[in-house]
Structures are given as structure tokens and as C-alpha cells.
Design a protein around this motif. Structure first.
Motif, short mmCIF file in Angstrom:
data_model
loop_
_atom_site.label_atom_id
_atom_site.label_comp_id
_atom_site.label_asym_id
_atom_site.label_seq_id
_atom_site.Cartn_x
_atom_site.Cartn_y
_atom_site.Cartn_z
N GLU A 30 0.83 -1.20 0.00
CA GLU A 30 0.00 0.00 0.00
C GLU A 30 0.86 1.25 0.00
OE1 GLU A 30 -3.64 -2.04 2.59
OE2 GLU A 30 -2.19 -0.75 3.58
N TRP A 31 1.95 1.20 0.76
CA TRP A 31 2.90 2.32 0.84
C TRP A 31 3.49 2.61 -0.53
CZ3 TRP A 31 3.86 5.88 4.36
CH2 TRP A 31 5.10 6.51 4.44
N GLN A 32 3.90 1.56 -1.23
CA GLN A 32 4.44 1.72 -2.58
C GLN A 32 3.37 2.26 -3.52
OE1 GLN A 32 6.28 -1.90 -3.94
NE2 GLN A 32 7.71 -1.96 -2.21
N ALA A 33 2.15 1.75 -3.41
CA ALA A 33 1.06 2.20 -4.27
C ALA A 33 0.76 3.68 -4.07
CB ALA A 33 -0.19 1.36 -4.02
N ALA A 34 0.81 4.14 -2.83
CA ALA A 34 0.58 5.56 -2.54
C ALA A 34 1.66 6.41 -3.18
CB ALA A 34 0.52 5.80 -1.03
N HIS A 35 2.90 5.95 -3.12
CA HIS A 35 4.01 6.68 -3.75
C HIS A 35 3.85 6.72 -5.27
CE1 HIS A 35 5.84 6.30 0.20
NE2 HIS A 35 6.77 7.16 -0.19
N VAL A 36 3.44 5.60 -5.86
CA VAL A 36 3.22 5.56 -7.30
C VAL A 36 2.12 6.54 -7.69
CG1 VAL A 36 2.37 4.10 -9.20
CG2 VAL A 36 4.13 3.23 -7.65
N ARG A 37 1.06 6.59 -6.89
CA ARG A 37 -0.04 7.53 -7.20
C ARG A 37 0.45 8.98 -7.14
NH1 ARG A 37 -5.15 7.75 -9.49
NH2 ARG A 37 -5.57 9.96 -9.35
N ILE A 38 1.27 9.30 -6.16
CA ILE A 38 1.80 10.66 -6.05
C ILE A 38 2.68 11.00 -7.26
CG2 ILE A 38 3.34 12.17 -4.70
CD1 ILE A 38 2.25 10.65 -2.18
N ASP A 71 -0.18 -1.19 -16.64
CA ASP A 71 -0.49 -2.31 -15.75
C ASP A 71 -0.06 -2.02 -14.32
OD1 ASP A 71 -1.61 -3.73 -17.84
OD2 ASP A 71 0.20 -4.95 -18.22
N ARG A 72 1.10 -1.41 -14.17
CA ARG A 72 1.60 -1.06 -12.83
C ARG A 72 0.70 0.01 -12.18
NH1 ARG A 72 5.58 -4.59 -11.11
NH2 ARG A 72 6.81 -5.13 -12.89
N LEU A 73 0.24 0.96 -12.97
CA LEU A 73 -0.62 2.01 -12.45
C LEU A 73 -1.97 1.44 -12.01
CD1 LEU A 73 0.13 4.82 -15.06
CD2 LEU A 73 1.09 4.58 -12.75
N LYS A 74 -2.52 0.52 -12.81
CA LYS A 74 -3.79 -0.13 -12.45
C LYS A 74 -3.63 -0.96 -11.19
CE LYS A 74 -5.52 -0.34 -17.16
NZ LYS A 74 -5.71 -1.21 -18.32
N SER A 75 -2.53 -1.68 -11.10
CA SER A 75 -2.28 -2.50 -9.93
C SER A 75 -2.14 -1.63 -8.67
CB SER A 75 -1.01 -3.33 -10.15
OG SER A 75 -0.68 -4.03 -8.98
N ALA A 76 -1.39 -0.55 -8.80
CA ALA A 76 -1.22 0.37 -7.66
C ALA A 76 -2.56 0.97 -7.25
CB ALA A 76 -0.22 1.48 -8.02
N ALA A 77 -3.40 1.31 -8.22
CA ALA A 77 -4.72 1.86 -7.91
C ALA A 77 -5.57 0.84 -7.17
CB ALA A 77 -5.41 2.32 -9.19
N SER A 78 -5.49 -0.41 -7.56
CA SER A 78 -6.25 -1.46 -6.87
C SER A 78 -5.77 -1.66 -5.44
CB SER A 78 -6.14 -2.79 -7.63
OG SER A 78 -6.77 -2.70 -8.87
N VAL A 79 -4.47 -1.65 -5.28
CA VAL A 79 -3.90 -1.81 -3.94
C VAL A 79 -4.29 -0.62 -3.06
CG1 VAL A 79 -1.72 -1.88 -2.64
CG2 VAL A 79 -2.01 -3.30 -4.68
N ALA A 131 13.06 6.41 -18.60
CA ALA A 131 14.27 5.59 -18.69
C ALA A 131 14.23 4.41 -17.72
CB ALA A 131 15.50 6.45 -18.41
N THR A 132 13.20 4.35 -16.90
CA THR A 132 13.07 3.30 -15.89
C THR A 132 12.36 2.09 -16.48
OG1 THR A 132 12.93 4.96 -14.14
CG2 THR A 132 12.06 2.78 -13.62
N ASP A 133 12.85 0.90 -16.13
CA ASP A 133 12.15 -0.30 -16.60
C ASP A 133 10.86 -0.46 -15.79
OD1 ASP A 133 12.54 -2.18 -14.27
OD2 ASP A 133 14.65 -1.91 -14.81
N THR A 134 9.94 -1.22 -16.31
CA THR A 134 8.61 -1.31 -15.69
C THR A 134 8.68 -1.83 -14.25
OG1 THR A 134 8.25 -3.47 -16.70
CG2 THR A 134 7.33 -1.56 -17.84
N GLY A 135 9.61 -2.70 -13.95
CA GLY A 135 9.75 -3.22 -12.60
C GLY A 135 10.31 -2.22 -11.60
N GLY A 136 10.89 -1.15 -12.10
CA GLY A 136 11.52 -0.17 -11.22
C GLY A 136 10.64 1.02 -10.85
N LEU A 137 9.39 1.02 -11.30
CA LEU A 137 8.52 2.17 -11.05
C LEU A 137 8.29 2.42 -9.56
CD1 LEU A 137 6.79 4.46 -12.21
CD2 LEU A 137 4.85 2.86 -12.17
N SER A 138 8.01 1.38 -8.80
CA SER A 138 7.75 1.56 -7.36
C SER A 138 8.96 2.14 -6.65
CB SER A 138 7.36 0.23 -6.71
OG SER A 138 6.11 -0.19 -7.18
N GLN A 139 10.14 1.62 -6.95
CA GLN A 139 11.34 2.14 -6.29
C GLN A 139 11.60 3.58 -6.69
OE1 GLN A 139 13.12 0.51 -3.80
NE2 GLN A 139 13.84 2.61 -3.56
#
Length: 177
Positions: A30-38, A71-79, A131-139
């Protein structure tokens, strides 16, 4: 009221306060998802703010961001939606999520308006994100969002599980020399 009753009320209120404080925290996901949303909101505000600014229109970059990380944005929104349901229950969760999203957007807009060069300021962030790979978005989002008060909560502190005992006896530890 007697001292015993007051002590009981005080103890109950401390337990309730502790429970509520723990319930309002964010799990790691959830913490990561909130950061992605911001981060997403900050990019969207830059795109909207700068869409008519010569040499600083980010329409293509924002579209590329959404396409790449959709897909990462949708997943973060769901979380994030699940977080608000967990904390506020079904009845109030959508309202609380809307409050969160609006607050995040207002704060991103305030940051943009406080800069004398908001469109130029957004360029490095778009470059870094794209320039970030899809797996690196949360970080990337965790690293980018430095004002944690914007999230409106904190990361849950994991409680240690009590030591399990298979029998009623306690183990003695003997030092070997």
C-alpha cells in the motif's frame, strides 16, 4: 467515578487508540502504491500545466508513461483502493480515497505553481521515469516522494509473532565451553 472505573476506561481508550493507529498505517504494498499515485499525479499535473508551453509540452511523454506503466498504475490503484477499504470500510472508503487523490493533486499543483519554471523543472522527471524499466517504477516513486506527510499515514510496523511453545516447558540454554 471510582478509580477502578477510570483506570478501566483509560486502559480501554489506550488499546483502542493503539488499534486505530495501527489500522491507519500502510502495508508495504500500500505504501508503494501511494508513492506511485503521487508520482503519477505529479507527472499528470506537469502534463496539464505545460501542454500549451512551447518546447515543454509533455503530452507525448505522459502518454508514453501511461502506455508503458499502465499495468503497474492499475495494480497500484487497486492496492490503494484496498487500503482505503481496509482502513475505512466499504461505506467510507471511496470518499476517503477521493479525499486522498484530491489532496495529492492539490499538493502537486501547489508545488508546480510555487516554481518559477515548472515546465522546465518537469523535464528531468519525465526523462528519469521514461528511462526506468517497468519493474523499477515503485522504487523510483519511493525515492522521488520525499515529503511522506503527503501520504497521510505511515508504514505499518510489523509486530513480532510471539515465540511458539510446543509444550508448557521452557527451554534452558546452556553455555558450552
Amino acid at each position: 467515578m471510582s478509580k477502578r472505573v477510570l483506570s478501566g476506561v483509560l486502559a480501554a481508550s489506550l488499546v483502542l487508540a493503539s488499534t486505530l493507529a495501527h489500522a491507519e498505517c500502510y502495508t508495504e504494498a500500500e505504501w508503494q502504491a501511494a508513492h506511485v499515485r503521487i508520482l503519477q499525479t505529479e507527472l499528470n499535473v506537469a502534463q496539464l500545466t505545460c501542454q500549451n508551453v512551447p518546447d515543454h509540452s509533455y503530452d507525448a511523454q505522459y502518454s508514453a508513461f501511461v502506455a508503458r506503466f499502465g499495468d503497474r498504475l492499475k495494480s497500484a490503484a487497486s492496492v490503494l483502493r484496498a487500503h482505503f477499504k481496509r482502513v475505512y470500510g466499504n461505506a467510507a472508503s471511496e470518499k476517503q480515497l477521493d479525499i486522498f487523490v484530491t489532496r495529492v493533486a492539490n499538493e502537486a499543483s501547489d508545488r508546480s505553481m510555487s516554481s518559477t519554471t515548472p515546465c522546465a523543472d518537469a523535464a528531468p522527471l519525465f526523462q528519469q521515469v521514461l528511462a526506468t524499466d517497468t519493474g523499477g517504477l515503485s522504487q523510483l516513486a519511493l525515492d522521488h516522494v520525499t515529503d511522506k506527510t503527503e501520504i497521510g499515514g505511515e508504514l505499518c510496523v510489523a509486530k513480532k509473532a510471539p515465540a511458539s511453545r510446543k509444550s508448557g516447558r521452557t527451554k534452558k540454554t546452556v553455555a558450552v565451553k
